[in-house]
Design a protein around this motif. Structure first.
Motif, PDB file in Angstrom:
ATOM      1  N   VAL A  77     -34.664 -69.677 -16.100  1.00 24.71           N
ATOM      2  CA  VAL A  77     -35.543 -70.338 -15.125  1.00 24.71           C
ATOM      3  C   VAL A  77     -35.474 -71.716 -14.869  1.00 24.71           C
ATOM      4  O   VAL A  77     -35.404 -72.279 -13.795  1.00 24.71           O
ATOM      5  CB  VAL A  77     -36.977 -69.913 -15.870  1.00 24.71           C
ATOM      6  CG1 VAL A  77     -38.109 -70.575 -14.843  1.00 24.71           C
ATOM      7  CG2 VAL A  77     -37.385 -68.661 -15.858  1.00 24.71           C
ATOM      8  N   LEU A 264     -42.549 -65.384 -22.431  1.00 24.37           N
ATOM      9  CA  LEU A 264     -41.935 -65.133 -21.256  1.00 24.37           C
ATOM     10  C   LEU A 264     -42.548 -65.185 -19.919  1.00 24.37           C
ATOM     11  O   LEU A 264     -42.183 -65.700 -18.803  1.00 24.37           O
ATOM     12  CB  LEU A 264     -40.726 -64.100 -21.282  1.00 24.37           C
ATOM     13  CG  LEU A 264     -39.839 -63.812 -20.352  1.00 24.37           C
ATOM     14  CD1 LEU A 264     -38.847 -65.108 -20.080  1.00 24.37           C
ATOM     15  CD2 LEU A 264     -38.629 -62.887 -20.572  1.00 24.37           C
ATOM     16  N   PHE A 265     -43.482 -64.320 -20.072  1.00 25.26           N
ATOM     17  CA  PHE A 265     -44.510 -63.947 -19.028  1.00 25.26           C
ATOM     18  C   PHE A 265     -45.257 -65.198 -18.658  1.00 25.26           C
ATOM     19  O   PHE A 265     -45.335 -65.503 -17.439  1.00 25.26           O
ATOM     20  CB  PHE A 265     -45.547 -63.033 -19.212  1.00 25.26           C
ATOM     21  CG  PHE A 265     -46.537 -62.906 -18.252  1.00 25.26           C
ATOM     22  CD1 PHE A 265     -46.350 -61.939 -16.965  1.00 25.26           C
ATOM     23  CD2 PHE A 265     -47.763 -63.485 -18.361  1.00 25.26           C
ATOM     24  CE1 PHE A 265     -47.410 -61.733 -16.097  1.00 25.26           C
ATOM     25  CE2 PHE A 265     -48.986 -63.277 -17.357  1.00 25.26           C
ATOM     26  CZ  PHE A 265     -48.609 -62.590 -16.075  1.00 25.26           C
ATOM     27  N   LEU A 268     -42.643 -67.343 -16.674  1.00 25.91           N
ATOM     28  CA  LEU A 268     -42.442 -66.888 -15.529  1.00 25.91           C
ATOM     29  C   LEU A 268     -43.658 -67.273 -14.223  1.00 25.91           C
ATOM     30  O   LEU A 268     -43.492 -67.627 -13.148  1.00 25.91           O
ATOM     31  CB  LEU A 268     -42.290 -65.353 -15.302  1.00 25.91           C
ATOM     32  CG  LEU A 268     -40.719 -64.948 -15.833  1.00 25.91           C
ATOM     33  CD1 LEU A 268     -40.959 -63.398 -15.949  1.00 25.91           C
ATOM     34  CD2 LEU A 268     -39.978 -65.281 -14.457  1.00 25.91           C
ATOM     35  N   TYR A 271     -43.491 -70.795 -13.267  1.00 23.49           N
ATOM     36  CA  TYR A 271     -42.403 -71.116 -12.468  1.00 23.49           C
ATOM     37  C   TYR A 271     -42.458 -70.349 -11.121  1.00 23.49           C
ATOM     38  O   TYR A 271     -41.790 -71.290 -10.051  1.00 23.49           O
ATOM     39  CB  TYR A 271     -41.229 -71.313 -13.255  1.00 23.49           C
ATOM     40  CG  TYR A 271     -41.370 -72.521 -14.101  1.00 23.49           C
ATOM     41  CD1 TYR A 271     -40.649 -73.614 -13.829  1.00 23.49           C
ATOM     42  CD2 TYR A 271     -41.612 -72.447 -15.507  1.00 23.49           C
ATOM     43  CE1 TYR A 271     -40.789 -74.675 -14.634  1.00 23.49           C
ATOM     44  CE2 TYR A 271     -41.781 -73.248 -16.485  1.00 23.49           C
ATOM     45  CZ  TYR A 271     -41.396 -74.680 -16.166  1.00 23.49           C
ATOM     46  OH  TYR A 271     -41.295 -75.771 -16.803  1.00 23.49           O
ATOM     47  N   VAL A 272     -42.873 -69.345 -11.261  1.00 28.18           N
ATOM     48  CA  VAL A 272     -42.956 -68.589  -9.752  1.00 28.18           C
ATOM     49  C   VAL A 272     -44.083 -69.482  -8.985  1.00 28.18           C
ATOM     50  O   VAL A 272     -43.612 -69.590  -7.539  1.00 28.18           O
ATOM     51  CB  VAL A 272     -43.366 -67.153 -10.054  1.00 28.18           C
ATOM     52  CG1 VAL A 272     -43.734 -66.761  -8.535  1.00 28.18           C
ATOM     53  CG2 VAL A 272     -42.251 -66.261 -10.478  1.00 28.18           C
ATOM     54  N   VAL A 360     -36.755 -67.387  -9.095  1.00 33.64           N
ATOM     55  CA  VAL A 360     -37.155 -67.423 -10.643  1.00 33.64           C
ATOM     56  C   VAL A 360     -37.110 -66.043 -11.057  1.00 33.64           C
ATOM     57  O   VAL A 360     -36.358 -65.534 -11.992  1.00 33.64           O
ATOM     58  CB  VAL A 360     -38.542 -67.976 -10.886  1.00 33.64           C
ATOM     59  CG1 VAL A 360     -39.012 -67.544 -12.137  1.00 33.64           C
ATOM     60  CG2 VAL A 360     -38.687 -69.290 -10.572  1.00 33.64           C
ATOM     61  N   ILE A 361     -37.570 -65.082 -10.224  1.00 31.60           N
ATOM     62  CA  ILE A 361     -37.497 -63.520 -10.625  1.00 31.60           C
ATOM     63  C   ILE A 361     -36.113 -63.207 -10.692  1.00 31.60           C
ATOM     64  O   ILE A 361     -35.758 -62.427 -11.343  1.00 31.60           O
ATOM     65  CB  ILE A 361     -38.261 -62.764  -9.610  1.00 31.60           C
ATOM     66  CG1 ILE A 361     -39.911 -63.133  -9.655  1.00 31.60           C
ATOM     67  CG2 ILE A 361     -38.111 -61.330  -9.824  1.00 31.60           C
ATOM     68  CD1 ILE A 361     -40.369 -62.777 -11.155  1.00 31.60           C
ATOM     69  N   VAL A 364     -34.296 -64.148 -13.706  1.00 33.21           N
ATOM     70  CA  VAL A 364     -34.714 -63.362 -14.756  1.00 33.21           C
ATOM     71  C   VAL A 364     -33.835 -62.091 -14.854  1.00 33.21           C
ATOM     72  O   VAL A 364     -33.421 -61.410 -15.728  1.00 33.21           O
ATOM     73  CB  VAL A 364     -36.134 -63.204 -15.031  1.00 33.21           C
ATOM     74  CG1 VAL A 364     -36.672 -62.107 -16.136  1.00 33.21           C
ATOM     75  CG2 VAL A 364     -36.957 -64.515 -15.234  1.00 33.21           C
TER      76      VAL A 364
END
Length: 410
Positions: A77, A264-265, A268, A271-272, A360-361, A364
């Protein structure tokens, strides 16, 4: 026979040019990076499920996939944001190792409390990122040289503070960051060997996703933006919901969500939002697209670049703590080649080598592709030598795919 063949050809021609297929072809061509990697991930998972006799898709193995790759996904990320500016960071593995070493000295050697130790370790990661960012943004030394120097500096500091020895074990509460699982607090049915809380969380996330899709589509229509046909939205949403609930159901058959998945969620989600909904995110993309144009447009390029590398230091610290917790030890060899795995995950996930493109997705997903490949080849007892060959080829193909699609769009 000729009549039958001609009818089949005519049928497929009509099907190819039908409105539904034309719409799907248009969506695929416009989103080939994202859809391509998702399809590649699915294909790789199916391949290893077949070659390993289904072992790779067992609940225990899926859980281990998250446990073994969580630290790389976090790094990916941060690396994605660096790559968006058209640069890389070679020091992240060494920074992660140094942060883990500091945490080990504080918690294991000096018996300091966990929370203050984690705070100090994260602060050191931020300082390390700011060190890199200062030389890159304000002194204008190329990022490759600065981070290569940082890789050597922080690796040397790791060896120095640990004295070349491994410290362990960490306190149980800290070790639970990477080895623990979310407790089944919502199991009102008292089910055995089934983590009901995980399934309920999956359902709640599904409802939130449906609400998000609805309001996002409604907002675009309100401002007369182009939206996909309703049937396409329903189809794609159904596919994502199916995948999400299948994933949570599979985890529920073992011990539910690992604690690392929660970390991690959170990373995410932050940063999304940061890359898609904030001024900082738009500035990062603008700098990667055209640095001089962004500067002339009023973007504070030096400060933004400084913050990009400071942020990378923070995420390297988080990754280092997660990895140290998983090993249950602080070791001088921690973080070895982490930077290459993070860079590979970003490029495989659709980031452009020239900057300005990526998500970002996607990073991952790229990290999961690498993780599934590593995991599948290990189950097949493939040697580490051939594993490196395959990973190198996958990275090369990903960058070739980026160049090919970019040339096609031109």
């Amino acid at each position: 026979m000729k009549k039958v063949l001609s009818k089949l050809i005519a049928f497929f021609v009509r099907l190819w040019n039908s409105p539904i297929v034309v719409t799907l072809r248009k969506l695929m061509s416009e989103n080939i990076r994202q859809y391509g990697m998702i399809l590649a991930l699915i294909g790789i998972m199916i391949f290893f499920a077949i070659t390993t006799g289904g072992i790779s898709l067992k609940p225990l193995n899926i859980s281990n996939l998250l446990l073994q790759n969580g630290h790389i996904l976090i790094l990916a990320v941060g690396m994605l944001i660096v790559i968006l500016t058209g640069n890389i960071d070679l020091s992240v593995g060494s920074v992660a190792a140094f942060v883990g070493a500091i945490a080990g000295i504080m918690m294991i050697k000096n018996d300091y409390p966990i929370i203050p130790s984690v705070f100090v370790a994260l602060s050191i990661g931020i300082a390390a990122g700011a060190w890199n960012g200062f030389w890159i943004a304000y002194i204008r030394i190329p990022a490759f040289i600065v981070t290569l120097g940082g890789m050597l500096i922080f690796r040397g500091l790791t060896l120095a503070v640990l004295g070349g020895v491994t410290l362990g074990p960490f306190p149980d509460a800290f070790n639970a960051i990477s080895s623990g699982f979310l407790p089944d607090t919502l199991d009102f049915l008292n089910l055995e060997d089934f983590h009901l809380t995980t399934v309920i969380i999956g359902i709640l996330f599904s409802l939130l996703y449906i609400v998000n899709v609805y309001f996002s589509r409604t907002k675009k229509q309100k401002y007369d933006f182009e939206v996909a046909p309703l049937w396409v939205t329903i189809l794609s949403t159904s596919f994502i919901l199916f995948a999400l609930n299948l994933f949570t159901f599979t985890l529920a058959l073992y011990r539910g969500f690992p604690n690392i998945s929660i970390i991690l969620f959170i990373v995410l989600a932050i940063y999304v939002f940061l890359t898609t909904k904030t001024v900082f995110g738009r500035h990062v993309y603008a700098m990667g697209g055209n640095y001089e144009a962004a500067k002339l447009s009023g973007v504070k390029t030096k400060f933004t670049m400084f913050m990009v590398y400071t942020n990378m230091g923070l995420l390297a610290a988080v990754s280092g703590l997660v990895y140290a917790a998983r090993l249950n030890a602080a070791t001088p060899k921690a973080g070895n080649l982490f930077e290459l795995d993070a860079i590979a995950a970003s490029f495989i996930g659709g980031a452009s080598a020239s900057g300005g493109v990526g998500s970002v997705i996607g990073a991952v997903i790229g990290g999961l592709v690498m993780g599934v490949i590593n995991n599948g080849m290990s189950i097949m007892s493939l040697g580490i030598d051939w594993q490196q060959v395959v990973k190198g080829l996958v990275l090369l193909l990903a960058v070739w795919f980026d160049i090919a699609t970019k040339n096609k769009s031109k």
